[in-house]
Design an enzyme around this catalytic site. Structure first.
Site, PDB file in Angstrom:
ATOM      1  N   GLU A 111      -1.369  -2.885  -5.922  1.00  8.92           N
ATOM      2  CA  GLU A 111      -0.998  -4.269  -6.135  1.00  8.92           C
ATOM      3  C   GLU A 111      -1.553  -5.175  -5.050  1.00  8.92           C
ATOM      4  O   GLU A 111      -1.873  -4.731  -3.951  1.00  8.92           O
ATOM      5  CB  GLU A 111       0.525  -4.406  -6.200  1.00  8.92           C
ATOM      6  CG  GLU A 111       1.184  -3.873  -4.965  1.00  8.92           C
ATOM      7  CD  GLU A 111       2.675  -3.667  -5.140  1.00  8.92           C
ATOM      8  OE1 GLU A 111       3.141  -3.499  -6.270  1.00  8.92           O
ATOM      9  OE2 GLU A 111       3.371  -3.674  -4.125  1.00  8.92           O
ATOM     10  N   CYS A 124      -2.829 -10.757   0.112  1.00  7.29           N
ATOM     11  CA  CYS A 124      -2.365  -9.493   0.686  1.00  7.29           C
ATOM     12  C   CYS A 124      -2.911  -8.377  -0.202  1.00  7.29           C
ATOM     13  O   CYS A 124      -2.656  -8.367  -1.411  1.00  7.29           O
ATOM     14  CB  CYS A 124      -0.837  -9.490   0.703  1.00  7.29           C
ATOM     15  SG  CYS A 124      -0.129  -7.943   1.271  1.00  7.29           S
ATOM     16  N   CYS A 131       0.345   5.960   0.053  1.00  7.66           N
ATOM     17  CA  CYS A 131       0.162   5.957   1.506  1.00  7.66           C
ATOM     18  C   CYS A 131       0.658   7.294   2.045  1.00  7.66           C
ATOM     19  O   CYS A 131       1.663   7.827   1.565  1.00  7.66           O
ATOM     20  CB  CYS A 131       0.961   4.820   2.145  1.00  7.66           C
ATOM     21  SG  CYS A 131       0.692   4.646   3.935  1.00  7.66           S
ATOM     22  N   CYS A 135       6.560   6.328   6.223  1.00  6.70           N
ATOM     23  CA  CYS A 135       7.606   5.542   6.894  1.00  6.70           C
ATOM     24  C   CYS A 135       8.799   5.455   5.924  1.00  6.70           C
ATOM     25  O   CYS A 135       8.639   5.020   4.783  1.00  6.70           O
ATOM     26  CB  CYS A 135       7.091   4.149   7.247  1.00  6.70           C
ATOM     27  SG  CYS A 135       5.620   4.202   8.300  1.00  6.70           S
ATOM     28  N   CYS A 138       9.804   2.231   3.789  1.00  2.00           N
ATOM     29  CA  CYS A 138       8.757   1.581   2.990  1.00  2.00           C
ATOM     30  C   CYS A 138       8.636   2.254   1.638  1.00  2.00           C
ATOM     31  O   CYS A 138       8.525   3.480   1.553  1.00  2.00           O
ATOM     32  CB  CYS A 138       7.426   1.659   3.743  1.00  2.00           C
ATOM     33  SG  CYS A 138       6.012   1.089   2.770  1.00  2.00           S
ATOM     34  N   GLY A 186      -0.844   1.203   1.454  1.00  2.00           N
ATOM     35  CA  GLY A 186      -1.799   2.026   2.189  1.00  2.00           C
ATOM     36  C   GLY A 186      -1.893   1.737   3.669  1.00  2.00           C
ATOM     37  O   GLY A 186      -1.420   0.708   4.150  1.00  2.00           O
ATOM     38  N   GLU A 187      -2.490   2.687   4.376  1.00  2.00           N
ATOM     39  CA  GLU A 187      -2.749   2.537   5.810  1.00  2.00           C
ATOM     40  C   GLU A 187      -4.257   2.275   5.953  1.00  2.00           C
ATOM     41  O   GLU A 187      -5.072   3.193   5.807  1.00  2.00           O
ATOM     42  CB  GLU A 187      -2.329   3.813   6.556  1.00  2.00           C
ATOM     43  CG  GLU A 187      -2.834   3.935   7.980  1.00  2.00           C
ATOM     44  CD  GLU A 187      -2.601   2.700   8.855  1.00  2.00           C
ATOM     45  OE1 GLU A 187      -1.502   2.108   8.801  1.00  2.00           O
ATOM     46  OE2 GLU A 187      -3.537   2.323   9.586  1.00  2.00           O
ATOM     47  N   SER A 220      -3.547  -4.484   9.375  1.00  5.44           N
ATOM     48  CA  SER A 220      -2.237  -4.039   9.857  1.00  5.44           C
ATOM     49  C   SER A 220      -2.205  -2.518   9.877  1.00  5.44           C
ATOM     50  O   SER A 220      -2.590  -1.865   8.909  1.00  5.44           O
ATOM     51  CB  SER A 220      -1.156  -4.582   8.916  1.00  5.44           C
ATOM     52  OG  SER A 220       0.126  -4.202   9.364  1.00  5.44           O
ATOM     53  N   SER A 243       2.252  -2.234  13.504  1.00 10.31           N
ATOM     54  CA  SER A 243       3.620  -2.064  12.983  1.00 10.31           C
ATOM     55  C   SER A 243       4.394  -1.198  13.953  1.00 10.31           C
ATOM     56  O   SER A 243       4.366   0.022  13.872  1.00 10.31           O
ATOM     57  CB  SER A 243       3.564  -1.419  11.593  1.00 10.31           C
ATOM     58  OG  SER A 243       2.863  -2.262  10.714  1.00 10.31           O
ATOM     59  N   LEU A 244       5.091  -1.826  14.883  1.00 13.30           N
ATOM     60  CA  LEU A 244       5.770  -1.076  15.942  1.00 13.30           C
ATOM     61  C   LEU A 244       7.181  -0.660  15.492  1.00 13.30           C
ATOM     62  O   LEU A 244       7.521   0.502  15.510  1.00 13.30           O
ATOM     63  CB  LEU A 244       5.805  -1.908  17.229  1.00 13.30           C
ATOM     64  CG  LEU A 244       6.079  -1.122  18.504  1.00 13.30           C
ATOM     65  CD1 LEU A 244       4.969  -0.127  18.800  1.00 13.30           C
ATOM     66  CD2 LEU A 244       6.262  -2.071  19.695  1.00 13.30           C
ATOM     67  N   HIS A 245       7.984  -1.630  15.114  1.00 10.29           N
ATOM     68  CA  HIS A 245       9.327  -1.410  14.549  1.00 10.29           C
ATOM     69  C   HIS A 245      10.355  -0.800  15.504  1.00 10.29           C
ATOM     70  O   HIS A 245      11.553  -0.786  15.182  1.00 10.29           O
ATOM     71  CB  HIS A 245       9.284  -0.590  13.257  1.00 10.29           C
ATOM     72  CG  HIS A 245       8.390  -1.166  12.189  1.00 10.29           C
ATOM     73  ND1 HIS A 245       8.362  -2.509  11.875  1.00 10.29           N
ATOM     74  CD2 HIS A 245       7.457  -0.577  11.368  1.00 10.29           C
ATOM     75  CE1 HIS A 245       7.476  -2.713  10.908  1.00 10.29           C
ATOM     76  NE2 HIS A 245       6.908  -1.575  10.596  1.00 10.29           N
ATOM     77  N   ASN A 323      13.090  -5.710   3.660  1.00  8.68           N
ATOM     78  CA  ASN A 323      13.280  -5.805   2.219  1.00  8.68           C
ATOM     79  C   ASN A 323      13.775  -4.430   1.782  1.00  8.68           C
ATOM     80  O   ASN A 323      12.990  -3.500   1.704  1.00  8.68           O
ATOM     81  CB  ASN A 323      11.931  -6.147   1.568  1.00  8.68           C
ATOM     82  CG  ASN A 323      12.084  -6.526   0.117  1.00  8.68           C
ATOM     83  OD1 ASN A 323      13.167  -6.860  -0.346  1.00  8.68           O
ATOM     84  ND2 ASN A 323      10.988  -6.462  -0.612  1.00  8.68           N
ATOM     85  N   CYS A 366       5.537  -4.774  -0.180  1.00  8.01           N
ATOM     86  CA  CYS A 366       5.211  -3.369  -0.040  1.00  8.01           C
ATOM     87  C   CYS A 366       5.552  -2.418  -1.187  1.00  8.01           C
ATOM     88  O   CYS A 366       6.567  -1.719  -1.157  1.00  8.01           O
ATOM     89  CB  CYS A 366       5.847  -2.822   1.229  1.00  8.01           C
ATOM     90  SG  CYS A 366       4.942  -1.421   1.868  1.00  8.01           S
TER      91      CYS A 366
HETATM   92  N1  SAH Z   1       0.128   0.683   6.723  1.00  4.60           N
HETATM   93  C1  SAH Z   1       0.031  -0.641   7.293  1.00  4.60           C
HETATM   94  C2  SAH Z   1       0.218  -1.736   6.248  1.00  4.60           C
HETATM   95  C3  SAH Z   1       1.541  -1.585   5.561  1.00  4.60           C
HETATM   96  S1  SAH Z   1       2.477  -2.903   4.919  1.00  4.60           S
HETATM   97  C4  SAH Z   1       1.078  -0.800   8.374  1.00  4.60           C
HETATM   98  O1  SAH Z   1       1.982   0.010   8.424  1.00  4.60           O
HETATM   99  O2  SAH Z   1       0.957  -1.719   9.174  1.00  4.60           O
HETATM  100  C5  SAH Z   1       2.625  -4.162   6.080  1.00  4.60           C
HETATM  101  C6  SAH Z   1       3.940  -4.235   6.855  1.00  4.60           C
HETATM  102  O3  SAH Z   1       5.087  -4.219   6.013  1.00  4.60           O
HETATM  103  C7  SAH Z   1       4.092  -3.091   7.835  1.00  4.60           C
HETATM  104  O4  SAH Z   1       4.479  -3.629   9.074  1.00  4.60           O
HETATM  105  C8  SAH Z   1       5.216  -2.299   7.218  1.00  4.60           C
HETATM  106  O5  SAH Z   1       5.892  -1.516   8.170  1.00  4.60           O
HETATM  107  C9  SAH Z   1       6.071  -3.391   6.621  1.00  4.60           C
HETATM  108  N2  SAH Z   1       7.046  -2.911   5.634  1.00  4.60           N
HETATM  109  C10 SAH Z   1       6.978  -1.832   4.842  1.00  4.60           C
HETATM  110  N3  SAH Z   1       8.069  -1.709   4.076  1.00  4.60           N
HETATM  111  C11 SAH Z   1       8.857  -2.755   4.368  1.00  4.60           C
HETATM  112  C12 SAH Z   1      10.135  -3.188   3.910  1.00  4.60           C
HETATM  113  N4  SAH Z   1      10.795  -2.504   2.979  1.00  4.60           N
HETATM  114  N5  SAH Z   1      10.643  -4.309   4.443  1.00  4.60           N
HETATM  115  C13 SAH Z   1       9.966  -5.003   5.395  1.00  4.60           C
HETATM  116  N6  SAH Z   1       8.758  -4.653   5.852  1.00  4.60           N
HETATM  117  C14 SAH Z   1       8.209  -3.533   5.362  1.00  4.60           C
END
Ligand code: SAH
Length: 374
Positions: A111, A124, A131, A135, A138, A186-187, A220, A243-245, A323, A366
């Site tokens: 998508e 986007c 992927c 994570c 996601c 995807g990554e 990203s 994407s640190l989190h 989300n 996502c």
């Molecule tokens: N693989 C890449 C791109 C992924 S999507 C990455 O990880 O950076 C882009 C961002 O959306 C990433 O920071 C990912 O962690 C975040 N993301 C994924 N699922 C999510 C969700 N359910 N709610 C909020 N952000 C989310």
């Protein structure tokens, strides 16, 4: 009975898997000229077709009136085969947010999302079907990796948006794509070669490419450290988002499992190297999860970790309200906790933004639409 028309497939010998049709967006201009030559076509046809695709944003052979009518179909099937079909488009924000679910040649679903704001349009895009990074918060991560997308499949998502804008199909009048973010499925750095090819096609001047500014392209990543280093050497100064989190290995090992290979310290150091080399500010992505990573002490720890790697303003933090995915144990943070998190980072001199939640009602975040179809 007549023979079915063969699809222009190229086979991947080692895996025996069909590859996506080859398209001019997979190729550099010299490679397109060579392909024309091999097909016994005049080289300038490759330039004409490139101009139709990237400059005039035309995909209907009928409109390619500078090509001899009798050769149009052959030229189009050689250079511009159909790569994907839209299965469904969902709109929000009065049509200024549009999410498209695409079916690729082998049935894989991906998508893309178009978001129009005053003065800019962001696309986007997905870089893989599924992927492999797993994570747990996601939706895409839950389904595993199906396959890498080709350069042209990545580029075509942007071109589909560009054509819709050019034709005035998006409210706000005719427009152009100004930003591309690799934040769909995807990554991107796990499909490195195809993604770099796509970045080049997007930033090469027309008619070789779409002629976007590299500053408008954001890649990203979960933090594939060797690939982040390699990206420095490409000489295309895209914006990097990490994407640190979580600021600590214990939690990040759980939220972003690749952290067990590349630690927080190593990953943040690589992000800082990227910023030093490109003088582009890196964006730290941080999805706010209630009671998991949104404590005030973790904001302080995040500030410490970022400051350890220098204070020249190499970084900013982008908080993403989570989300929630169906059936997951994680939910979005309390707004008061989110505000406190922002306040603490800013008090330490770290520019912080909270991402808008556009397209939330159409599962803009996502992988969720493809996940429900799949
Ligand atoms: N693989 C890449 C791109 C992924 S999507 C990455 O990880 O950076 C882009 C961002 O959306 C990433 O920071 C990912 O962690 C975040 N993301 C994924 N699922 C999510 C969700 N359910 N709610 C909020 N952000 C989310």
């Amino acid at each position: 009975m007549s023979e079915p028309t063969p699809l222009p497939l190229v086979f991947d010998a080692p895996k025996g898997r069909a590859k996506p049709p080859r398209h001019l967006a997979d190729l550099t201009m010299p490679e397109r000229l060579e392909l024309a030559n091999e097909a016994g076509l005049p080289a300038f046809r490759a330039r004409q077709l490139s101009a139709h695709y990237f400059q005039r944003l035309v995909d209907d052979p009928e409109q390619m009136t500078d090509l001899p009518a009798g050769q149009r179909d052959e030229l189009v099937s050689t250079f511009l085969p159909q790569l994907m079909t839209p299965l469904r488009t969902l709109e929000a924000d009065r049509g200024t947010t549009r999410k498209t679910l695409w079916k690729l040649f082998d049935g894989a679903l991906v998508e893309s999302v178009l978001m129009r704001y005053p003065g800019r349009v962001t696309m986007c895009v997905s870089s893989q079907a599924g992927c492999g990074m797993a994570c747990p918060f996601c939706a895409t991560g839950q389904g595993g990796l199906q396959r890498n997308m080709s350069t042209a499949e990545i580029v075509e998502q942007v071109l589909a948006g560009a054509r819709a804008l050019d034709r005035g199909e998006v409210p706000g009048g005719p427009g152009r794509v100004s930003n591309v973010v690799f934040m769909g499925m995807g990554e991107p750095l796990a499909n490195y070669k195809a993604v770099i090819g796509a970045v080049r096609r997007l930033t090469d001047p027309a008619p070789d490419g779409l002629g976007m500014s590299a500053r408008g392209v954001t890649v990203s990543t979960v933090g594939l450290v060797p690939r982040m280093r390699q990206l420095v050497d490409e000489g295309v100064p895209v914006t990097l988002a990490l994407s640190l989190h979580a600021p600590d290995d214990e939690l990040r090992n759980e939220l972003v499992p690749i952290n067990t290979r590349f630690s927080v310290a190593e990953t943040v150091a690589a992000a800082r190297e990227y910023a030093d080399a490109t003088r582009r500010r890196v964006s730290i992505e941080y999805a706010m999860m209630r009671g998991i990573n949104d404590q005030a002490w973790r904001a302080d720890l995040l500030a410490d970790v970022l400051h350890e790697h220098g204070t020249w303003g190499w970084v900013h933090v982008n908080l993403i309200p989570l989300n929630p995915t169906p059936g997951s144990k994680w939910t979005a943070s309390d707004p008061a906790d989110e505000r406190e998190f922002v306040r603490r980072l800013e008090a330490r001199g770290i520019p912080t933004t909270v991402r808008d939640t556009r397209g939330r009602e159409i599962d803009g975040a996502c992988g969720q639409l493809a996940a429900t179809e799949g």
